[in-house]
Enzyme design. Structure first.
Site, PDB file in Angstrom:
ATOM      1  N   ASP A  88       4.823  -1.140  -5.819  1.00 35.73           N
ATOM      2  CA  ASP A  88       3.933  -0.297  -6.724  1.00 35.73           C
ATOM      3  C   ASP A  88       3.373   1.195  -5.899  1.00 35.73           C
ATOM      4  O   ASP A  88       3.068   0.803  -4.401  1.00 35.73           O
ATOM      5  CB  ASP A  88       3.489  -0.118  -7.802  1.00 35.73           C
ATOM      6  CG  ASP A  88       1.572  -0.566  -7.266  1.00 35.73           C
ATOM      7  OD1 ASP A  88       2.274  -1.702  -7.054  1.00 35.73           O
ATOM      8  OD2 ASP A  88       1.340  -0.309  -8.486  1.00 35.73           O
ATOM      9  N   GLU A 152      -0.560  -3.099  -8.953  1.00 31.11           N
ATOM     10  CA  GLU A 152      -1.138  -3.488  -7.249  1.00 31.11           C
ATOM     11  C   GLU A 152      -1.894  -2.304  -7.704  1.00 31.11           C
ATOM     12  O   GLU A 152      -3.568  -2.289  -7.609  1.00 31.11           O
ATOM     13  CB  GLU A 152      -0.527  -3.744  -5.876  1.00 31.11           C
ATOM     14  CG  GLU A 152      -2.152  -4.042  -4.949  1.00 31.11           C
ATOM     15  CD  GLU A 152      -2.826  -2.949  -4.460  1.00 31.11           C
ATOM     16  OE1 GLU A 152      -3.914  -3.140  -4.054  1.00 31.11           O
ATOM     17  OE2 GLU A 152      -2.313  -1.405  -4.661  1.00 31.11           O
TER      18      GLU A 152
END
Length: 456
Positions: A88, A152
């Site tokens: 991500d 994250e």
């Protein structure tokens, strides 16, 4: 080394093309409108792990975005390396500041410009391709496991649940992460610690609606003004954080530790030139290296309220808000600091406004041992690849899962990043040097080689 270099040279364009494919997914975990793209990025990572030769590749569902797991166990008696990364990325805003589209990777002057180019797609994908290289050249010297997550950038809230539920599957001897930076390619370095994080949002409310600033101005407190004053009071004249108890658990570096940290190459004029600033700023009595790696901080990440559109609108806003992050150092804990901030901010609020504080996420600081087999393996790998010994440094950023891995899996982490501080992480025009990408693919197999040898 010749086998490694030959493989990279023979596959150079493909290695780059695959990274570009990954970068084209706008896998922004913070914005729900990108959910399909985040999921597509996860599937791409799983496919590439499988193509590289991993077994048991699985897209593991969570309450949020999936975690990609894969492994290659060649001999249960050999050491095992657990590779962590995240697919991500941060939002690309403000889009107008990008010179080229953030999700259409573009090469300029040997650098890849795209959101996620360095943080962390370019860096974790080096490990996938290094693994492919070892598989294709029959040189994998130890067992390897991959855990690549998709949250994250929003706090990894589901990773802890996954780790606790999969301790046996994730069993390893060390965690290897490339989500950090080096001083430069001329001065390679290894980070030996990371700061923790407390991230929260504050909202200050005054009147029950936006007001005409002429009719009510001067008679009703302006939440934007009050918020600005409250935030300004959080630092004293020496730029020391003015929250009671904030530094109670902070341990000062010894004179020797300070000298070693500041021995790393640093050109303050070049630092200022790169950022286009006239002077550096920070806590009095500390150097830039100390301020960014070993001292706690409090920063405003965003602030808003009232009218911010084109032209003028004479409004006294009903609300004003800010997002605030605090970077923490060893012995500080995110829960304690979040509570200290909350108590203090509520206490300093004047009676003519209401204050709401919403914690978002946090993580604990971590220090990695420099006398471990894994750290020595990373030293040897970088020394061979770069032709010089890496300099130990402290990272200013946060990777909350480092402390999680130690607490839940009982293993330490090696932070072997190949990014640069100038790579504009989280900013417009994020970049990653093509040289660094290939250098990572070259160095990572050497880490596995030396880790296996030193573990005998």
């Amino acid at each position: 080394m010749q086998v490694i270099k030959h493989y990279i040279e023979a596959n150079k364009q493909r290695l780059l093309d695959e990274l570009f494919e990954l970068l084209r997914f706008p896998s922004v975990s913070a914005d729900p409108k990108y959910a399909p793209d985040v999921l597509n990025a996860a599937d791409y990572v799983a496919k590439k792990l499988n193509d590289a030769g991993a077994d048991k590749v699985e897209v593991c569902q969570t309450a949020g975005y999936p975690i990609i797991y894969g492994e290659k166990i060649i001999d249960a008696s050999l050491p095992t390396v657990l590779v962590y990364g995240h697919y991500d990325v941060q939002p690309a805003d403000p889009l107008e500041l990008w010179k080229t589209p953030p999700f259409e990777p573009t090469v300029r002057d040997g650098k890849i410009y795209a959101r996620g180019a360095c943080d962390d797609k370019g860096q974790f994908y080096m490990h996938v391709k290094a693994f492919e290289l070892m598989m294709q050249t029959d040189t994998l010297p130890c067992n390897i496991k991959f855990m690549i997550e998709g949250e994250e950038e929003v706090g990894s809230s589901n990773l802890g649940i996954f780790v606790k539920a999969n301790k046996e599957r994730l069993k390893a001897d060390v965690v290897l992460i490339s989500d950090t930076s080096m001083i430069s390619m001329e001065h390679p370095s290894l980070e030996t610690g990371l700061r923790g994080l407390s991230y929260l949002e504050v909202e200050v409310t005054g009147p029950n609606r936006d007001l005409h600033s002429g009719v009510y101005g001067g008679a009703v407190a302006n939440p934007a003004t009050i918020l600005a004053k409250m935030i300004a009071s959080l630092h004293d004249d020496n730029n020391h954080i003015a929250i009671p108890g904030f530094y109670d658990d902070v341990t000062e570096l010894t004179p020797t530790e300070r000298a070693e940290l500041n021995a790393a190459p640093y050109d303050e004029e070049e630092y200022k030139k790169d950022l286009d600033i006239a002077e550096v700023w920070g806590e009095k009595g500390y150097t830039t290296f100390e301020r960014t790696g070993t001292r706690p901080t409090l920063e405003v990440n965003g602030i808003w309220g009232g009218y911010t559109g084109e032209g003028a609108k004479t409004v006294l806003p009903s609300k004003a808000s800010a997002k605030i992050s605090m970077r923490l150092v060893p012995n500080q804990t995110s829960d304690k600091i979040t509570q200290l901030f909350t108590d203090h901010f509520l206490k300093i609020a004047p009676p003519y406004v209401k204050v709401k504080i919403t914690p978002h996420h946090g993580g604990e600081p971590a220090v990695t041992p420099t006398n471990s087999i894994a750290y020595k393996a990373a030293q040897k790998a970088i020394a061979e690849s770069f032709g010089k010994q890496p300099i130990p440094t402290r990272g200013g950023g946060s990777i909350p899962i480092v402390a999680l891995f130690e607490a839940e899996l009982g293993i330490k982490t090696v932070l072997m990043g190949f990014g640069l501080d100038s790579d504009a992480l989280h900013s417009p025009n994020e970049k990653y040097d093509i040289f660094n990408y290939y250098k990572g693919i070259e160095t990572i197999p050497l880490f596995h080689k030396y880790f296996a040898e030193l573990s005998k």
